[in-house]
Scaffold this active site. Structure first.
Site, mmCIF file in Angstrom:
data_model
loop_
_atom_site.group_PDB
_atom_site.id
_atom_site.type_symbol
_atom_site.label_atom_id
_atom_site.label_comp_id
_atom_site.label_asym_id
_atom_site.label_seq_id
_atom_site.Cartn_x
_atom_site.Cartn_y
_atom_site.Cartn_z
ATOM 1 N N ARG A 282 16.514 1.023 -6.939
ATOM 2 C CA ARG A 282 15.496 0.249 -6.220
ATOM 3 C C ARG A 282 14.464 -0.303 -7.193
ATOM 4 N NH1 ARG A 282 13.058 2.924 -1.040
ATOM 5 N NH2 ARG A 282 12.079 0.881 -1.203
ATOM 6 N N ARG B 42 2.716 6.947 4.728
ATOM 7 C CA ARG B 42 2.592 5.534 4.338
ATOM 8 C C ARG B 42 2.100 4.640 5.496
ATOM 9 N NH1 ARG B 42 5.865 4.968 -0.202
ATOM 10 N NH2 ARG B 42 4.593 3.187 -0.778
ATOM 11 N N CYS C 260 8.158 7.469 4.345
ATOM 12 C CA CYS C 260 9.267 7.567 3.385
ATOM 13 C C CYS C 260 9.152 8.966 2.772
ATOM 14 C CB CYS C 260 9.173 6.477 2.326
ATOM 15 S SG CYS C 260 7.905 6.774 1.121
ATOM 16 N N LYS D 69 8.555 -4.814 -10.414
ATOM 17 C CA LYS D 69 8.976 -4.768 -8.996
ATOM 18 C C LYS D 69 7.763 -4.957 -8.090
ATOM 19 C CE LYS D 69 9.545 -0.673 -6.942
ATOM 20 N NZ LYS D 69 8.796 -0.462 -5.700
ATOM 21 N N ASN D 70 6.671 -4.248 -8.391
ATOM 22 C CA ASN D 70 5.528 -4.233 -7.481
ATOM 23 C C ASN D 70 4.637 -5.467 -7.593
ATOM 24 O OD1 ASN D 70 6.543 -1.905 -6.518
ATOM 25 N ND2 ASN D 70 5.055 -0.555 -7.504
ATOM 26 N N ASP E 56 2.648 6.306 -9.977
ATOM 27 C CA ASP E 56 4.060 5.962 -10.211
ATOM 28 C C ASP E 56 4.573 6.477 -11.554
ATOM 29 O OD1 ASP E 56 4.066 2.720 -8.529
ATOM 30 O OD2 ASP E 56 4.079 4.780 -7.801
HETATM 31 C C1 EPZ Z 1 2.052 0.593 -3.673
HETATM 32 O O1 EPZ Z 1 2.395 1.235 -2.460
HETATM 33 C C2 EPZ Z 1 3.295 0.630 -4.529
HETATM 34 N N1 EPZ Z 1 4.376 -0.124 -3.887
HETATM 35 C C3 EPZ Z 1 3.712 2.072 -4.768
HETATM 36 O O2 EPZ Z 1 4.817 2.051 -5.645
HETATM 37 C C4 EPZ Z 1 2.564 2.803 -5.448
HETATM 38 O O3 EPZ Z 1 2.906 4.161 -5.620
HETATM 39 C C5 EPZ Z 1 1.293 2.697 -4.582
HETATM 40 O O4 EPZ Z 1 0.997 1.299 -4.329
HETATM 41 C C6 EPZ Z 1 0.079 3.328 -5.259
HETATM 42 O O5 EPZ Z 1 -0.132 2.733 -6.496
HETATM 43 C C7 EPZ Z 1 4.348 -1.484 -3.961
HETATM 44 O O6 EPZ Z 1 3.461 -2.069 -4.550
HETATM 45 C C8 EPZ Z 1 5.484 -2.203 -3.306
HETATM 46 P P1 EPZ Z 1 -1.159 2.243 -1.110
HETATM 47 P P2 EPZ Z 1 1.396 1.126 -1.193
HETATM 48 O O7 EPZ Z 1 -1.321 1.425 0.117
HETATM 49 O O8 EPZ Z 1 0.656 -0.150 -1.263
HETATM 50 C C9 EPZ Z 1 -2.891 5.321 2.078
HETATM 51 C C10 EPZ Z 1 6.928 2.673 -6.405
HETATM 52 O O9 EPZ Z 1 7.348 3.754 -6.802
HETATM 53 N N2 EPZ Z 1 -2.914 4.164 2.997
HETATM 54 O O10 EPZ Z 1 -1.919 1.888 -2.334
HETATM 55 O O11 EPZ Z 1 2.171 1.440 0.028
HETATM 56 C C11 EPZ Z 1 -1.473 5.695 1.670
HETATM 57 O O12 EPZ Z 1 -0.903 6.570 2.618
HETATM 58 C C12 EPZ Z 1 6.063 2.594 -5.170
HETATM 59 O O13 EPZ Z 1 7.135 1.563 -6.974
HETATM 60 C C13 EPZ Z 1 -3.392 4.352 4.295
HETATM 61 O O14 EPZ Z 1 -3.761 5.453 4.693
HETATM 62 O O15 EPZ Z 1 0.393 2.300 -1.497
HETATM 63 C C14 EPZ Z 1 -1.676 6.354 0.328
HETATM 64 O O16 EPZ Z 1 -2.055 7.697 0.538
HETATM 65 C C15 EPZ Z 1 5.945 3.949 -4.509
HETATM 66 N N3 EPZ Z 1 -3.426 3.285 5.143
HETATM 67 C C16 EPZ Z 1 -2.859 5.587 -0.261
HETATM 68 O O17 EPZ Z 1 -3.503 4.936 0.850
HETATM 69 C C17 EPZ Z 1 -3.024 2.026 4.746
HETATM 70 O O18 EPZ Z 1 -3.103 1.085 5.565
HETATM 71 C C18 EPZ Z 1 -2.474 4.521 -1.284
HETATM 72 O O19 EPZ Z 1 -1.423 3.783 -0.714
HETATM 73 C C19 EPZ Z 1 -2.549 1.859 3.423
HETATM 74 C C20 EPZ Z 1 -2.515 2.935 2.567
#
Ligand code: EPZ
Length: 417
Positions: free
Chosen positions: A396, A121, A116, A22-23, A304
């Site tokens: 999802r 996020r 979410c 998915k990701n 995850d």
């Molecule tokens: C991706 O989410 C995945 N989703 C998530 O999978 C996964 O849990 C996550 O990466 C971590 O591996 C997809 O790829 C579609 P991040 P993402 O940006 O990119 C903070 C699932 O279950 N952050 O790596 O949204 C954020 O709040 C989903 O399949 C900021 O502060 O995660 C978090 O604490 C859930 N500012 C950390 O960084 C930003 O601009 C990592 O988030 C971006 C992120």
């Protein structure tokens, strides 16, 4: 509202095929916006989030058609550069259209995803990077408005490792004028898969999979064919289901190298793990041993997999600790696992799990994608009947999960209220 009814206590035995990730599929689908020629994808999983991305792209004018097991996307006639709130609110990954739209059309109006269940996020890193590449970005009425001429290569250091942030900035940089360096880049296999697809489309990306990615911008991209990388999280979820039911599960069409840390932890728990070129087999005959984990960006233990791994510790011999370092609220499966008999206490970002001999069936409620997977796994191991409610969360990210589990011998049916 649909639910899953599960009668637990049966060993899972047999072979299950991992679907496309998915990701990886979500950013790669968004990448179709970057060129006017056909992007031909195979191994695209049939998931609710993928269908939402299809709707979002079609709303922009992307023509999407299925040819057998392939999905063909064509963005030669884009009619809108807007990602509307009603779609974005159901799938945060819609933010992945922001940078491809800005890079190719100089304009994007993408609804802010909002938080979410698992956390706020924010997308500040996506915006900071896009501004560094020369775009004017404002936030108005809940939308991110980006305007730009041709983007210019830049040296970007993200404040933290962000998976979709890295992916978005990659898709901005590939058409920028000059060289872009992204430091602190995410190293997840799904980032690498996107980079490989973009390079097939004519991009010049080096270093994907490391924390420093260099992109030499090009004038335009062209069509390409790509097969989406297998889903390491789905594969890992099935392995854990096999282990907690003391079964013997072979997951095929996956990439063992993408699961190194998880497999090491499963071996530490006492599972017999054997790997081949594109398969992993997990066998378990006795109660697992308690194993502590701390989630980290790849190649660390994946956030995850945290909820699913917890079900193993819940049934293990001994006490373990599970620390969630990525998201601020990713323990919502805990109260539901406690309804099944789990002994877990939480302080800050650490859950201390005291293993119990057995769980007993109950009605539980899914709250987010990976939490719902952990509840299904726990219900498979519990004695008696469980009902998992609100399984739209599960749909999802898992392709026909109950069908795959039934093929492994699970007593599981989907019922509608
Ligand atoms: C991706 O989410 C995945 N989703 C998530 O999978 C996964 O849990 C996550 O990466 C971590 O591996 C997809 O790829 C579609 P991040 P993402 O940006 O990119 C903070 C699932 O279950 N952050 O790596 O949204 C954020 O709040 C989903 O399949 C900021 O502060 O995660 C978090 O604490 C859930 N500012 C950390 O960084 C930003 O601009 C990592 O988030 C971006 C992120």
């Amino acid at each position: 509202m649909q639910k899953l009814k599960i009668r637990g206590g049966r060993r899972l035995v047999g072979e299950v095929r991992a679907s496309g990730a998915k990701n990886a599929a979500l950013p790669i689908l968004a990448a179709s916006l970057l060129c006017p020629e056909d992007l031909v994808l195979s191994n695209v999983p049939d998931l609710a989030d993928v269908r939402t991305m299809f709707r979002l792209l079609e709303g922009m004018g992307v023509v999407i058609r299925r040819e057998g097991d392939k999905v063909v996307l064509n963005a030669s006639r884009i009619t809108s550069t807007k990602a509307p709130y009603d779609l974005v609110k159901t799938m945060r990954a819609s933010i992945l259209t922001l940078c491809p739209l800005t890079a190719r059309f100089g304009s994007a109006d993408v609804s802010l995803p909002g938080g979410c269940a698992i956390g706020a996020r924010p997308v500040d890193q996506h915006i900071k990077g896009l501004e560094a590449l020369g775009a004017e970005v404002t936030i108005e009425n809940g939308y991110v408005l980006a305007r730009a001429g041709r983007l210019k290569g830049a040296h970007i250091i993200t404040d933290m490792v962000t998976v979709t942030g890295t992916e978005n900035l990659l898709m901005a940089a590939v058409l920028a004028d000059g060289v872009t360096v992204i430091e602190n880049a995410a190293r997840e296999p799904e980032v690498v898969d996107l980079a490989e697809c973009l390079n097939k489309m004519g991009a010049k990306i080096e270093g994907a999979g490391t924390s420093v990615i260099t992109v030499h911008g090009v004038e335009r991209l062209h069509g390409a064919e790509h097969s989406v990388v297998p889903d390491r999280i789905e594969a890992g979820s099935f392995l854990i289901a096999g282990i907690v039911t003391r079964g013997d599960v072979l997951v095929t069409h996956c990439v063992p190298a993408h699961m190194d840390v998880l497999l090491a932890k499963l071996r530490e728990a006492g599972a017999d793990i054997v790997t081949g070129p594109d398969w992993v087999r997990a066998r378990m005959t006795e109660r697992p041993r308690a194993v502590s984990v701390r989630t980290m960006p790849h190649p660390g233990f994946p956030t995850d997999m945290q909820a699913q791994f917890m079900t193993l510790d819940v049934l293990a011999e001994g006490t373990s600790s599970i620390t969630e370092t990525i998201f601020e609220n990713r323990f919502m499966h805990v109260p539901e696992l406690q309804r099944l008999g789990a002994r877990i206490s939480i302080s800050d970002h650490t859950a201390v799990v005291e293993g119990v001999e057995k769980l007993s069936g109950a009605t539980v409620m899914a709250t987010d994608l990976r939490a719902s997977a952990s509840l299904v796994i726990a219900a498979l191991a519990a004695e008696g009947e469980s009902t998992v409610d609100r399984i739209y969360h599960l749909d999802r990210g898992y392709e026909h999960m109950e069908t795959k589990l039934r093929a492994l011998g699970a007593d599981i049916v989907r019922v509608s209220e």
